[in-house]
Design a protein around this motif. Sequence first.
Motif, PDB file in Angstrom:
ATOM      1  N   PRO A  13       0.825  -1.206   0.000  1.00  0.00           N
ATOM      2  CA  PRO A  13       0.000   0.000   0.000  1.00  0.00           C
ATOM      3  C   PRO A  13       0.861   1.258   0.000  1.00  0.00           C
ATOM      4  CG  PRO A  13      -0.133  -1.114   2.126  1.00  0.00           C
ATOM      5  CD  PRO A  13       0.703  -1.957   1.222  1.00  0.00           C
ATOM      6  N   GLU A  15       1.512   5.385   0.778  1.00  0.00           N
ATOM      7  CA  GLU A  15       1.333   6.218   1.979  1.00  0.00           C
ATOM      8  C   GLU A  15      -0.098   6.754   2.050  1.00  0.00           C
ATOM      9  OE1 GLU A  15       2.541   7.775   5.528  1.00  0.00           O
ATOM     10  OE2 GLU A  15       3.818   6.592   4.222  1.00  0.00           O
ATOM     11  N   GLU A  17      -2.791   5.363   0.820  1.00  0.00           N
ATOM     12  CA  GLU A  17      -3.701   4.259   1.156  1.00  0.00           C
ATOM     13  C   GLU A  17      -3.620   3.930   2.652  1.00  0.00           C
ATOM     14  OE1 GLU A  17      -3.810   1.710  -3.023  1.00  0.00           O
ATOM     15  OE2 GLU A  17      -2.295   1.240  -1.521  1.00  0.00           O
ATOM     16  N   LEU A  18      -2.421   3.963   3.206  1.00  0.00           N
ATOM     17  CA  LEU A  18      -2.269   3.714   4.638  1.00  0.00           C
ATOM     18  C   LEU A  18      -2.984   4.785   5.460  1.00  0.00           C
ATOM     19  CD1 LEU A  18       1.470   2.588   4.902  1.00  0.00           C
ATOM     20  CD2 LEU A  18      -0.554   1.180   5.258  1.00  0.00           C
ATOM     21  N   GLN A  19      -2.838   6.043   5.051  1.00  0.00           N
ATOM     22  CA  GLN A  19      -3.513   7.136   5.756  1.00  0.00           C
ATOM     23  C   GLN A  19      -5.029   7.011   5.632  1.00  0.00           C
ATOM     24  OE1 GLN A  19      -1.901  10.823   4.286  1.00  0.00           O
ATOM     25  NE2 GLN A  19      -0.052  10.690   5.564  1.00  0.00           N
ATOM     26  N   GLN A  21      -6.721   4.253   5.211  1.00  0.00           N
ATOM     27  CA  GLN A  21      -7.141   3.116   6.028  1.00  0.00           C
ATOM     28  C   GLN A  21      -7.154   3.505   7.507  1.00  0.00           C
ATOM     29  OE1 GLN A  21      -4.511  -0.252   5.755  1.00  0.00           O
ATOM     30  NE2 GLN A  21      -6.010  -1.642   6.682  1.00  0.00           N
ATOM     31  N   SER A  22      -6.114   4.222   7.966  1.00  0.00           N
ATOM     32  CA  SER A  22      -6.053   4.673   9.358  1.00  0.00           C
ATOM     33  C   SER A  22      -7.194   5.636   9.663  1.00  0.00           C
ATOM     34  CB  SER A  22      -4.721   5.354   9.649  1.00  0.00           C
ATOM     35  OG  SER A  22      -3.665   4.436   9.515  1.00  0.00           O
TER      36      SER A  22
END
Length: 189
Positions: A13, A15, A17-19, A21-22
């Motif tokens: 993923p 950055e 996508e990670l943000q 998701q978070s």
Amino acid sequence: MARPIKQIERHIPTEAELQAQSLGLLIKALTDNTESILKMLEIVKELDRAGVLDIADAALKNRIPISAIGIDMIEGMNLPPLIKNAFTLIQVLGKLDPKELEKLIKALGAGLDHLGDLHADSSQQLHETDKPSKVGKKNSHSDDHPPGMLGLLGMMRDPDVRSSLSVGLHFLKAMGGELSKKEPPQSSE
């Protein structure tokens, strides 16, 4: 028949996508716990109004000087021996038989109750002696004054008194034996 897998593609993923998701997890947690979060914000708001947050902020910023003052206070109040004495007392209480300790405490309570009754009776008798009796003389009670030597010897006939004296003398003997023991010299480490 199925084709064999020769290559596994891993999806790493980005950055963003990670943000995302978070942020999604955070929004879900907020919606699941809305009432609790609102209560917590109200508490924080009240703490801020009361000035507690300002105090906490100042204490955290000045934690090193405050801790030095705290240590000086602890040393000034002589708390280390007090703490050591408390632990020693707890160890002694741990070594005692609970049934014997309960019996001793009940006996001590009964003795204190009796002393309270004697004190109440003697103060009541003092007030009664101010009033003349039917004959015209003041009431005289032997409890107004402590008993003399013969009175004390007479009290020794009571088995309860003898039992208490026996326990007291055995206690004093054991305490004296412990006090007369020589302590081994302490090595300075």
